[in-house]
Each structure stands twice: as structure tokens, then as C-alpha cells.
Design a protein around this motif. Sequence first.
Motif, mmCIF file in Angstrom:
data_model
loop_
_atom_site.group_PDB
_atom_site.id
_atom_site.type_symbol
_atom_site.label_atom_id
_atom_site.label_comp_id
_atom_site.label_asym_id
_atom_site.label_seq_id
_atom_site.Cartn_x
_atom_site.Cartn_y
_atom_site.Cartn_z
ATOM 1 N N THR A 104 -5.411 74.011 -2.529
ATOM 2 C CA THR A 104 -6.709 74.543 -2.095
ATOM 3 C C THR A 104 -6.616 75.340 -0.797
ATOM 4 O O THR A 104 -7.639 75.846 -0.323
ATOM 5 C CB THR A 104 -7.716 73.393 -1.915
ATOM 6 O OG1 THR A 104 -7.202 72.444 -0.965
ATOM 7 C CG2 THR A 104 -7.986 72.701 -3.233
ATOM 8 N N ILE B 200 -8.568 80.781 -2.800
ATOM 9 C CA ILE B 200 -9.816 80.749 -2.036
ATOM 10 C C ILE B 200 -10.628 82.026 -2.274
ATOM 11 O O ILE B 200 -11.846 81.979 -2.506
ATOM 12 C CB ILE B 200 -9.524 80.573 -0.533
ATOM 13 C CG1 ILE B 200 -8.967 79.167 -0.263
ATOM 14 C CG2 ILE B 200 -10.789 80.816 0.298
ATOM 15 C CD1 ILE B 200 -8.542 78.943 1.182
ATOM 16 N N LEU C 252 -12.149 81.923 -5.712
ATOM 17 C CA LEU C 252 -13.274 80.994 -5.769
ATOM 18 C C LEU C 252 -14.524 81.607 -5.124
ATOM 19 O O LEU C 252 -15.625 81.520 -5.681
ATOM 20 C CB LEU C 252 -12.900 79.683 -5.074
ATOM 21 C CG LEU C 252 -14.009 78.620 -4.989
ATOM 22 C CD1 LEU C 252 -14.524 78.272 -6.374
ATOM 23 C CD2 LEU C 252 -13.510 77.369 -4.269
ATOM 24 N N VAL C 253 -14.365 82.236 -3.957
ATOM 25 C CA VAL C 253 -15.509 82.860 -3.279
ATOM 26 C C VAL C 253 -16.118 83.950 -4.164
ATOM 27 O O VAL C 253 -17.345 84.053 -4.292
ATOM 28 C CB VAL C 253 -15.082 83.455 -1.920
ATOM 29 C CG1 VAL C 253 -16.207 84.306 -1.328
ATOM 30 C CG2 VAL C 253 -14.712 82.339 -0.950
ATOM 31 N N VAL D 50 -18.971 77.567 -12.284
ATOM 32 C CA VAL D 50 -17.853 77.822 -11.369
ATOM 33 C C VAL D 50 -16.630 76.987 -11.730
ATOM 34 O O VAL D 50 -15.500 77.503 -11.792
ATOM 35 C CB VAL D 50 -18.281 77.546 -9.914
ATOM 36 C CG1 VAL D 50 -17.071 77.576 -8.983
ATOM 37 C CG2 VAL D 50 -19.318 78.567 -9.461
ATOM 38 N N ILE E 271 -15.653 75.675 1.422
ATOM 39 C CA ILE E 271 -14.209 75.518 1.199
ATOM 40 C C ILE E 271 -13.515 75.014 2.460
ATOM 41 O O ILE E 271 -12.709 74.068 2.421
ATOM 42 C CB ILE E 271 -13.595 76.869 0.761
ATOM 43 C CG1 ILE E 271 -14.131 77.271 -0.609
ATOM 44 C CG2 ILE E 271 -12.070 76.784 0.738
ATOM 45 C CD1 ILE E 271 -13.788 78.691 -1.010
ATOM 46 N N VAL F 262 -17.951 82.278 -7.199
ATOM 47 C CA VAL F 262 -19.184 81.636 -6.734
ATOM 48 C C VAL F 262 -20.263 82.684 -6.468
ATOM 49 O O VAL F 262 -21.421 82.518 -6.865
ATOM 50 C CB VAL F 262 -18.917 80.807 -5.459
ATOM 51 C CG1 VAL F 262 -20.224 80.411 -4.789
ATOM 52 C CG2 VAL F 262 -18.110 79.558 -5.797
ATOM 53 N N THR F 263 -19.894 83.755 -5.796
ATOM 54 C CA THR F 263 -20.869 84.799 -5.455
ATOM 55 C C THR F 263 -21.425 85.473 -6.696
ATOM 56 O O THR F 263 -22.646 85.644 -6.832
ATOM 57 C CB THR F 263 -20.218 85.859 -4.541
ATOM 58 O OG1 THR F 263 -19.680 85.222 -3.383
ATOM 59 C CG2 THR F 263 -21.236 86.898 -4.113
ATOM 60 N N ALA G 267 -20.071 79.862 0.526
ATOM 61 C CA ALA G 267 -18.939 79.367 -0.263
ATOM 62 C C ALA G 267 -17.707 79.175 0.612
ATOM 63 O O ALA G 267 -17.003 78.161 0.511
ATOM 64 C CB ALA G 267 -18.637 80.341 -1.403
ATOM 65 N N ALA H 195 -18.728 75.411 -4.390
ATOM 66 C CA ALA H 195 -17.463 75.632 -3.689
ATOM 67 C C ALA H 195 -16.868 74.304 -3.213
ATOM 68 O O ALA H 195 -15.656 74.065 -3.337
ATOM 69 C CB ALA H 195 -17.676 76.574 -2.510
#
Length: 463
Positions: free
Chosen positions: A366, A372, A375-376, A400, A124, A379-380, A120, A352
Amino acid sequence: MNLPLSLNLLVFLALLLGLAQTRRTDWSLARKVLLGLVLGVVFGLALHTLYGAGHPVLKATISWLDLVGNGYVGLLQMIVMPLIFASILSAVARLHNASSLGRISVLSIGTLLLTTAVAALIGIVLTNLFGLSAEGLVAGAQESARMQVIHSDYAGKVADLNLPQLLLSFIPSNPVADLARAKPTSIISVVIFAVFLGLAALQLIKDDAEKGQRVLLAVDTLQAWVMRLVRVVMKLTPYGVLALMAKVVASSNLQDIVKLGSFVVVSYLGLGLMFVVHGVILAATGVNPLRFLRKVWPVLTFAFTSRSSAASIPLNIEAQTRRLGVPQSIASFSASFGTTIGQNGCAGLYPAMLAVMVAPAVGIDTFDPLWIATLVAIVTLSSAGVAGVGGGATFAALIVLPAMGLPVELVALLISVEPLIDMGRTALNVNGSMTAGVVTSQLLKETDKQVLAGDEHAELSHT
């Protein structure tokens, strides 16, 4: 049947018969798969050059190619559940204690989730670095129709499940239905069912040694029977790869690829970097990454052409146990969990990248470290259980993007290049699960060093 179609099928049949002649040689399975891959690319290019995408003759030819390609994938899917069930049951029943089961699970799943987080982050960084954006992409009729189908499937399978409900769906309340793959999380459910049966066998051995030994004998017989079936089906791999690769090349639309070329290129750059990450992790645990790739590349080739992580499970387990020296218990867990948890390509890199492409359109920076990190994390966490659904990358993105407060329309806008990218994503997913198995085996010091150091061609020649 018209003349052009008849000629195409005659050529295809001749290629299959030519490939069959390798049975009389001492060629390894790896070499046979490579030959099938090359023949498929050449045949696919010839078809594409003669007819172009969308030609009626090409469509009719592809339908016959599917008889071999999709037929082989279907055979692998046929043996996925029996293989997982027998392998996990045998592995757990043979454990000396239940605590080793916990270590295997934690290390396997931990490696999968860690590499998904890295994937991810790479997605990004690359998307920001190359300035990819959703601006200028317009949905046509095909994309709009696809979006309706996606929303329909998504609502029925994933959207109504919160995290507790998703975890609850893992419980095998009806093992027979799970063996028939009645729900998206059936693979994990079968793993859990087999684990409980294995633990019950361990307890039975302690309580009644005579009955326990009879159970172990039955389990060993079942596993040997299923593994023999696996090897019978695996011998068909070169033919399946030939047909699948020919279809992929023949049906590719060059205009769509050029239109979204930057996204395709950056996606494969990200996939390539993740293979490097896997190599670094392997090297850190004492495994030569190049030797690892040479031993597993037939599995990656099939994953690439079939676009099915689940169908790759039999080859995945076989590669880990017979070529990498990973014990059956660890190989079965990593291959099974790797299909539904922490898929690096489908559930890590892809959603991502899409999130970063969409975010600027709604005024999100972003480059914000907090955004960030969020988002990580999302996603995980969302990679658990979602990637096992058909179209795993799509469903992962559809979880996501809303979770980050982003619109989901871009998912359908990229449909034209989806198959091309999905091939690489699937290969990365499978490589990630094999990496998790090898890392777990190395950390637990259970790897058969003689098998790991052996010649990959010699090992494959008897498959």
C-alpha cells in the motif's frame, strides 16, 4: 402503553414545547438549532443510561422519536426535487448567455472532484500511518445478513452499469419519473431537464419577447412559491435536530465503538483534515474560513444528525444564497451536483481507507506510489453518480474495491460503527458542496460581498 414509555414521551413532549417557546424570542435559527442539539444529546444520554442499547422500552421510545426526526427529514425530501427544478430553471432562464452555464458547471464539478481526490489521498496516508488493517475482524450474523442485502441492492442499482451506461442514466428520458426519484441518478436528471427548459426559455425570449417574458414571470412565481415552502419547513429544523440527535445518542452501542475505535478515530481525523482543506481552499479564494463555518454550521448540524446529503439540499442552497452571497444559479448547481458527484466523505475518504485496510491481506504494497495513484484516480472517477444512491459510501466502496482487485467483505464488517462515521461523512459531503459553490462564485466574481461580510446571526434570525 407502559409507564416508562409514557414518562419518556412526556419528557420528549416537554422538550419540544420548551423549544417552541424560542419562537417568542429574537433568537436566530442557528441558536435554536444549537439548543435543539444540546437537548437531544442530554435526552439521548439519559435514555441510554436508563435502558441501554436494545432495551424494548428504548426501542419503543425511539419509534416515537422517529415520528418527529424522520418526519422532518421526510418533509425536506419532499421539497428537494421541486426546489432543484425551480432553482435551476430560474437560474438558467435568467442567464445572459449559455456560456456562463458552462463555466459554472465546470468550476463546481471540478472543485468537487479535486477535493474528492485530496480526500482519497488523505485516507490512504492516514490508514498507512496508523497501520489500520482488516486482519482480525470477524463477521457475525448481523454483518453476514447485511452483506447479503448490500449485494442484492448493489446488483440491482450499480453493479450492472458501466461508465457509459451510468452517464446515459443521467439523461431524463422520463422527467416525471425523475421528479418522483425513480432512479438513483434522478437528481442529476432533474438538473439536466431544468437546464434544457431554461435554455428553451432563453431562446423563446429571443424569438418572441412577449411570450418569453410571460414564461419568466411564471418561473419567478414558481421559484418564489417553492422558496416560501422551503422556509416554512426550515423553521422545523430545531425540532428535527432534537429528535434525530436523541435517537443517535440513545441507540449508540459503546461496545461496538470501542471494538472498532481506531477506525472511528482515524476516520474522524481524516474528516477533520478535509474540513481544514476546505478552509485552505476558501482562504485562497478570499473567504474567511471561520466566518464561513459560523454561517453554515446549522446546515452541517442537520447533515450530521440526519445523515442525508439530499435532504440537506434546501438548507444548503438557503445558506449559500442568504448567508454567503452566492448567486442562486451557482448555489443550485453546487448543491445539486454535490449530492451525486464528488462527495468527499462517502465517495472519497471512506473507500480509500477500506482499500488500504484490505490490500495487505492479498499481498499488495500500500506504499507503492503507482498503486496509490491508481486508487486515487479510481476513487475520484467512481464518485460521479454513485454517492447519490441510498447508502452512498457503501456503494462507492463496492465499486472501488473490486476495481482494485480487492475483496468487499470489509464493507459489512464495519456495519456496527457505520452510523457513527456516516454522520461525519455526510457533514463533510455537504460542506464540500457549499465550498464548491463559494469557490465558483468567487472565481467568477459574482459573490455579494455585503451578504458574505454580514453578521450571520442577523441573517438567520428572519429564516
